[in-house]
Design a protein around this motif. Structure first.
Motif, PDB file in Angstrom:
ATOM      1  N   GLY A 236       3.667   8.983 -12.089  1.00  0.00           N
ATOM      2  CA  GLY A 236       2.869   8.073 -12.899  1.00  0.00           C
ATOM      3  C   GLY A 236       3.580   6.782 -13.258  1.00  0.00           C
ATOM      4  N   ASP A 237       4.887   6.724 -13.017  1.00  0.00           N
ATOM      5  CA  ASP A 237       5.652   5.525 -13.367  1.00  0.00           C
ATOM      6  C   ASP A 237       6.006   4.660 -12.156  1.00  0.00           C
ATOM      7  N   ASP A 238       5.499   5.042 -10.982  1.00  0.00           N
ATOM      8  CA  ASP A 238       5.805   4.223  -9.812  1.00  0.00           C
ATOM      9  C   ASP A 238       4.844   3.035  -9.745  1.00  0.00           C
ATOM     10  N   TRP A 239       5.214   2.030  -8.925  1.00  0.00           N
ATOM     11  CA  TRP A 239       4.369   0.842  -8.755  1.00  0.00           C
ATOM     12  C   TRP A 239       4.015   0.710  -7.286  1.00  0.00           C
ATOM     13  N   TYR A 240       2.713   0.657  -7.020  1.00  0.00           N
ATOM     14  CA  TYR A 240       2.226   0.558  -5.645  1.00  0.00           C
ATOM     15  C   TYR A 240       2.156  -0.906  -5.235  1.00  0.00           C
ATOM     16  N   VAL A 241       2.951  -1.261  -4.222  1.00  0.00           N
ATOM     17  CA  VAL A 241       2.936  -2.656  -3.748  1.00  0.00           C
ATOM     18  C   VAL A 241       1.616  -2.919  -3.038  1.00  0.00           C
ATOM     19  N   GLY A 242       1.309  -2.115  -2.019  1.00  0.00           N
ATOM     20  CA  GLY A 242       0.030  -2.202  -1.331  1.00  0.00           C
ATOM     21  C   GLY A 242      -0.353  -3.612  -0.932  1.00  0.00           C
ATOM     22  N   ALA A 243      -1.544  -4.030  -1.391  1.00  0.00           N
ATOM     23  CA  ALA A 243      -2.061  -5.348  -1.035  1.00  0.00           C
ATOM     24  C   ALA A 243      -1.825  -6.384  -2.133  1.00  0.00           C
ATOM     25  N   ASN A 244      -0.998  -6.065  -3.119  1.00  0.00           N
ATOM     26  CA  ASN A 244      -0.786  -6.993  -4.229  1.00  0.00           C
ATOM     27  C   ASN A 244      -0.175  -8.318  -3.797  1.00  0.00           C
TER      28      ASN A 244
ATOM     29  N   GLY B  42      -0.554  -9.458  -0.575  1.00  0.00           N
ATOM     30  CA  GLY B  42      -1.257  -9.877   0.632  1.00  0.00           C
ATOM     31  C   GLY B  42      -2.348 -10.899   0.348  1.00  0.00           C
ATOM     32  N   ASN B  43      -3.149 -11.173   1.396  1.00  0.00           N
ATOM     33  CA  ASN B  43      -4.220 -12.161   1.265  1.00  0.00           C
ATOM     34  C   ASN B  43      -5.566 -11.543   0.922  1.00  0.00           C
ATOM     35  N   ASP B  44      -5.709 -10.224   1.108  1.00  0.00           N
ATOM     36  CA  ASP B  44      -6.961  -9.563   0.756  1.00  0.00           C
ATOM     37  C   ASP B  44      -6.678  -8.102   0.462  1.00  0.00           C
ATOM     38  N   ALA B  45      -7.738  -7.354   0.156  1.00  0.00           N
ATOM     39  CA  ALA B  45      -7.581  -5.976  -0.313  1.00  0.00           C
ATOM     40  C   ALA B  45      -7.015  -5.034   0.744  1.00  0.00           C
ATOM     41  N   LEU B  46      -7.082  -5.406   2.014  1.00  0.00           N
ATOM     42  CA  LEU B  46      -6.572  -4.551   3.078  1.00  0.00           C
ATOM     43  C   LEU B  46      -5.329  -5.135   3.746  1.00  0.00           C
ATOM     44  N   ASP B  47      -4.763  -6.147   3.151  1.00  0.00           N
ATOM     45  CA  ASP B  47      -3.578  -6.800   3.721  1.00  0.00           C
ATOM     46  C   ASP B  47      -2.327  -6.219   3.059  1.00  0.00           C
ATOM     47  N   TRP B  48      -1.736  -5.213   3.694  1.00  0.00           N
ATOM     48  CA  TRP B  48      -0.550  -4.553   3.138  1.00  0.00           C
ATOM     49  C   TRP B  48       0.727  -5.222   3.630  1.00  0.00           C
ATOM     50  N   THR B  49       0.758  -6.537   3.501  1.00  0.00           N
ATOM     51  CA  THR B  49       1.945  -7.315   3.826  1.00  0.00           C
ATOM     52  C   THR B  49       2.222  -8.246   2.647  1.00  0.00           C
TER      53      THR B  49
ATOM     54  N   SER C 221       7.353  -8.838   5.693  1.00  0.00           N
ATOM     55  CA  SER C 221       7.437  -7.404   5.410  1.00  0.00           C
ATOM     56  C   SER C 221       6.059  -6.768   5.291  1.00  0.00           C
ATOM     57  N   ARG C 222       5.977  -5.506   5.732  1.00  0.00           N
ATOM     58  CA  ARG C 222       4.814  -4.667   5.465  1.00  0.00           C
ATOM     59  C   ARG C 222       5.181  -3.756   4.295  1.00  0.00           C
ATOM     60  N   VAL C 223       4.297  -3.645   3.308  1.00  0.00           N
ATOM     61  CA  VAL C 223       4.684  -3.002   2.046  1.00  0.00           C
ATOM     62  C   VAL C 223       3.632  -2.018   1.545  1.00  0.00           C
ATOM     63  N   ASN C 224       3.118  -1.183   2.417  1.00  0.00           N
ATOM     64  CA  ASN C 224       2.151  -0.169   1.996  1.00  0.00           C
ATOM     65  C   ASN C 224       2.908   1.044   1.462  1.00  0.00           C
ATOM     66  N   GLN C 225       3.550   0.859   0.315  1.00  0.00           N
ATOM     67  CA  GLN C 225       4.380   1.919  -0.257  1.00  0.00           C
ATOM     68  C   GLN C 225       4.511   1.738  -1.762  1.00  0.00           C
ATOM     69  N   ARG C 226       5.146   2.713  -2.395  1.00  0.00           N
ATOM     70  CA  ARG C 226       5.343   2.701  -3.841  1.00  0.00           C
ATOM     71  C   ARG C 226       6.821   2.544  -4.177  1.00  0.00           C
ATOM     72  N   ILE C 227       7.082   1.885  -5.302  1.00  0.00           N
ATOM     73  CA  ILE C 227       8.444   1.750  -5.805  1.00  0.00           C
ATOM     74  C   ILE C 227       8.567   2.655  -7.023  1.00  0.00           C
TER      75      ILE C 227
ATOM     76  N   VAL D 231       8.032 -21.118  -5.467  1.00  0.00           N
ATOM     77  CA  VAL D 231       7.616 -19.892  -4.790  1.00  0.00           C
ATOM     78  C   VAL D 231       6.532 -19.225  -5.629  1.00  0.00           C
ATOM     79  N   GLU D 232       5.388 -18.965  -4.997  1.00  0.00           N
ATOM     80  CA  GLU D 232       4.265 -18.359  -5.711  1.00  0.00           C
ATOM     81  C   GLU D 232       4.010 -16.942  -5.194  1.00  0.00           C
ATOM     82  N   PHE D 233       4.069 -15.977  -6.107  1.00  0.00           N
ATOM     83  CA  PHE D 233       3.776 -14.584  -5.793  1.00  0.00           C
ATOM     84  C   PHE D 233       2.403 -14.235  -6.359  1.00  0.00           C
ATOM     85  N   PRO D 234       1.454 -13.780  -5.534  1.00  0.00           N
ATOM     86  CA  PRO D 234       0.127 -13.421  -6.050  1.00  0.00           C
ATOM     87  C   PRO D 234       0.219 -12.391  -7.176  1.00  0.00           C
TER      88      PRO D 234
END
Length: 207
Positions: free
Chosen positions: A115-123, A125-132, A163-169, A193-196
């Motif tokens: 419950g304390d991990d953070w999912y990088v996923g599409a955060n 990326g450019n859209d909801a399915l962009d895991w980069t 980087s591809r980042v479909n994972q959790r930290i 540098v802008e991070f979404p």
């Protein structure tokens, strides 16, 4: 004539023994074959490697150890999806016509429970399915220009050079990431540098 033939045969035998026959190419497209070391040379090399291990060489340590050795040139703490994170920009380097951005995101949670991990996923990326991390951009404040991640091709589905980042930290863990862009003009020494969803870093030095 017999003396010349005998001399030619002797030279051919000598060159063959040294691996230098005319027209013979080095193996591996330009790789140079190295001579087989003697037992004494091998022992000397092993002793040197044991007494003086290389420092900072990629692949010689655990990923966590390499992350700790990176020097941050810009850093900030952010909160996202109830997770406390820290972003460390570890490099923004110009190499000819390209610029490479490297950074690390750390999960500051003290527990590594699910419950304390953070999912990088599409955060990033450019859209909801962009895991980069293709959504991370560079902004040139002097010339008013935005640089987006480079692509391997020109089509809509061309993969990003990033980087591809479909994972959790997990809590207490971190993840290194990178992205490649077209380089700004040589006289531009700092970029934004802008991070979404994670904020903006201003005045990041370009090395």
């Amino acid at each position: 004539m017999r003396r010349k033939l005998a001399l030619a045969a002797m030279l051919a035998t000598t060159l063959t023994g040294c691996g230098m026959l005319p027209g013979q190419l080095a193996a591996g497209g330009g790789e140079e074959k190295q001579p087989v070391p003697t037992k004494e040379q091998t022992a000397t090399k092993e002793q040197t490697a044991t007494s003086e291990p290389p420092s900072g060489q990629p692949g010689t340590g655990a990923p966590a150890a390499r992350t700790e050795e990176l020097q941050a040139i810009a850093s900030r703490k952010v909160k996202h999806d109830e997770s406390d994170l820290r972003i460390d920009i570890t490099g923004l380097k110009r190499q000819g016509k390209i610029a490479t951005l490297t950074w690390t995101i750390s999960n500051l949670a003290t527990s590594d429970a699910a419950g304390d991990d953070w999912y990088v996923g599409a955060n990033l990326g450019n859209d909801a399915l962009d895991w980069t991390v293709a959504g991370v951009t560079l902004i040139d404040p002097v010339n008013g220009k935005r640089y987006r991640v480079a692509r391997k091709g020109t089509g809509e589905d061309a993969a990003c050079v990033c980087s591809r980042v479909n994972q959790r930290i997990k809590g207490g863990g971190s993840l290194e990431m990178y992205a490649v862009y077209g380089a700004p003009p040589a006289d531009v020494t700092k970029l934004t540098v802008e991070f979404p969803d994670l904020g903006v870093f201003t005045d990041v030095p370009v090395s």
